[in-house]
Design an enzyme around this catalytic site. Sequence first.
Site, PDB file in Angstrom:
ATOM      1  N   ASP A   7      49.914  -2.173  -6.098  1.00  0.00           N
ATOM      2  CA  ASP A   7      49.191  -2.671  -4.909  1.00  0.00           C
ATOM      3  C   ASP A   7      47.707  -2.789  -5.240  1.00  0.00           C
ATOM      4  O   ASP A   7      47.215  -2.192  -6.198  1.00  0.00           O
ATOM      5  CB  ASP A   7      49.377  -1.751  -3.696  1.00  0.00           C
ATOM      6  CG  ASP A   7      48.746  -2.352  -2.431  1.00  0.00           C
ATOM      7  OD1 ASP A   7      49.007  -3.533  -2.142  1.00  0.00           O
ATOM      8  OD2 ASP A   7      47.976  -1.662  -1.751  1.00  0.00           O
ATOM      9  N   SER A   8      47.012  -3.552  -4.403  1.00  0.00           N
ATOM     10  CA  SER A   8      45.569  -3.698  -4.586  1.00  0.00           C
ATOM     11  C   SER A   8      44.852  -2.390  -4.235  1.00  0.00           C
ATOM     12  O   SER A   8      43.683  -2.230  -4.567  1.00  0.00           O
ATOM     13  CB  SER A   8      45.049  -4.804  -3.684  1.00  0.00           C
ATOM     14  OG  SER A   8      45.269  -4.452  -2.331  1.00  0.00           O
ATOM     15  N   CYS A  70      52.510  -5.672  -2.434  1.00  0.00           N
ATOM     16  CA  CYS A  70      51.280  -6.289  -1.943  1.00  0.00           C
ATOM     17  C   CYS A  70      51.637  -7.731  -1.612  1.00  0.00           C
ATOM     18  O   CYS A  70      52.031  -8.498  -2.499  1.00  0.00           O
ATOM     19  CB  CYS A  70      50.230  -6.240  -3.059  1.00  0.00           C
ATOM     20  SG  CYS A  70      48.702  -7.102  -2.671  1.00  0.00           S
ATOM     21  N   GLU A 162      40.921   1.119   3.719  1.00  0.00           N
ATOM     22  CA  GLU A 162      40.534   1.664   2.406  1.00  0.00           C
ATOM     23  C   GLU A 162      39.351   2.626   2.530  1.00  0.00           C
ATOM     24  O   GLU A 162      39.236   3.585   1.796  1.00  0.00           O
ATOM     25  CB  GLU A 162      40.183   0.520   1.436  1.00  0.00           C
ATOM     26  CG  GLU A 162      41.378  -0.292   0.976  1.00  0.00           C
ATOM     27  CD  GLU A 162      42.232   0.398  -0.090  1.00  0.00           C
ATOM     28  OE1 GLU A 162      41.690   1.140  -0.914  1.00  0.00           O
ATOM     29  OE2 GLU A 162      43.471   0.195  -0.068  1.00  0.00           O
ATOM     30  N   CYS A 194      51.380  -7.376   5.482  1.00  0.00           N
ATOM     31  CA  CYS A 194      50.456  -6.733   4.530  1.00  0.00           C
ATOM     32  C   CYS A 194      50.870  -5.270   4.499  1.00  0.00           C
ATOM     33  O   CYS A 194      51.083  -4.660   5.557  1.00  0.00           O
ATOM     34  CB  CYS A 194      49.019  -6.865   5.019  1.00  0.00           C
ATOM     35  SG  CYS A 194      47.833  -5.844   4.104  1.00  0.00           S
ATOM     36  N   HIS A 196      49.340  -2.680   3.959  1.00  0.00           N
ATOM     37  CA  HIS A 196      48.430  -1.723   4.605  1.00  0.00           C
ATOM     38  C   HIS A 196      48.758  -1.568   6.101  1.00  0.00           C
ATOM     39  O   HIS A 196      48.451  -0.549   6.693  1.00  0.00           O
ATOM     40  CB  HIS A 196      46.974  -2.194   4.512  1.00  0.00           C
ATOM     41  CG  HIS A 196      46.331  -1.960   3.176  1.00  0.00           C
ATOM     42  ND1 HIS A 196      46.697  -2.644   2.048  1.00  0.00           N
ATOM     43  CD2 HIS A 196      45.327  -1.118   2.795  1.00  0.00           C
ATOM     44  CE1 HIS A 196      45.940  -2.249   1.030  1.00  0.00           C
ATOM     45  NE2 HIS A 196      45.105  -1.316   1.460  1.00  0.00           N
TER      46      HIS A 196
HETATM   47  N1  DGL Z   1      48.235  -4.499   0.942  1.00  0.00           N
HETATM   48  C1  DGL Z   1      48.079  -5.776   0.380  1.00  0.00           C
HETATM   49  C2  DGL Z   1      48.952  -6.799   1.046  1.00  0.00           C
HETATM   50  O1  DGL Z   1      50.101  -6.464   1.318  1.00  0.00           O
HETATM   51  C3  DGL Z   1      46.725  -6.244  -0.002  1.00  0.00           C
HETATM   52  C4  DGL Z   1      45.600  -6.227   0.931  1.00  0.00           C
HETATM   53  C5  DGL Z   1      44.315  -6.633   0.251  1.00  0.00           C
HETATM   54  O2  DGL Z   1      44.012  -6.135  -0.825  1.00  0.00           O
HETATM   55  O3  DGL Z   1      43.608  -7.467   0.827  1.00  0.00           O
HETATM   56  O4  DGL Z   1      48.585  -7.928   1.265  1.00  0.00           O
END
Ligand code: DGL
Length: 270
Positions: A7-8, A70, A162, A194, A196
């Site tokens: 993941d990012s 992600c 974050e 997403c 997150h």
């Molecule tokens: N959690 C990630 C997603 O599912 C990335 C969010 C990001 O880094 O902008 O898109």
Amino acid sequence: MAVGIFDSGLGGLTVLDAVTKALPDIDFVYYGDNAHTPYGVREPDDIFDLTCKGTQRLFDAGCNLVILACNTASAAALRRMQESWVPKDKRVLGVFVPLIEALTERHWGDNSPPREVAVKHVALFATPATVRSRAFQRELAFRAVGVDVEAQACGGVVDAIEEGDMILAEALVRSHVDALKRKMPHPEAAVLGCTHYPLMEDVFREALGPEVAVYSQPQLVAASLGDYLKRHPGMVGMGETSQFLTTGNPRKVSDQATRFLRRKVEFQPA
Ligand code: DGL
């Protein structure tokens, strides 16, 4: 025996948590690119380069299979990676397809032509890069006809999560749900596109109201991974311990991850 989870940043921990519970005998190596998060505001070439770098690190840690936990990387980089970069003996899978299969009531491998499905009005909440890619609509069109998708780019939510600023994250989620409802007043389903966002799932549910079915990825991805590994047992790699790797500050990332997962997590430098 290890599978890689990319993941990012911290969002993929929602997927890690679900796959760990569903598949307790498998070790997972987690890679969070916290130094470069958020990906959602980056250009596709940049997302491709960063995702390949992280995925290579997971291959080097003994993983044969990497899950891009992600949506932004799955939307902006996965297809190009599979076509031009992934070595023949490795696999990289994304998190979009299990979600769309659930939404369109399909089982894995059902390649029949697109058909009408129960839901007609779907709200998609995702990062700006995911919304721009239109990958969700593309994958949906392979499987369903007549579904109206209204996408809301949720700027700022990933940064707030974050940073651990959950008050800001909550305010942003509410304002993004309001904005969506101005464009589509009565969605039947909402997709948290997403990884997150499951950390804010209660806020999304409350703001959307009880009549909206909320599709959240972690459990869907876990079920799909379990199914995949039954069909491809050889894709569990040689890595032998669970590890948490980050390109960010290991102490800061460990503290945030410990708070999110409600168990002690120690990140190491990637
Ligand atoms: N959690 C990630 C997603 O599912 C990335 C969010 C990001 O880094 O902008 O898109």
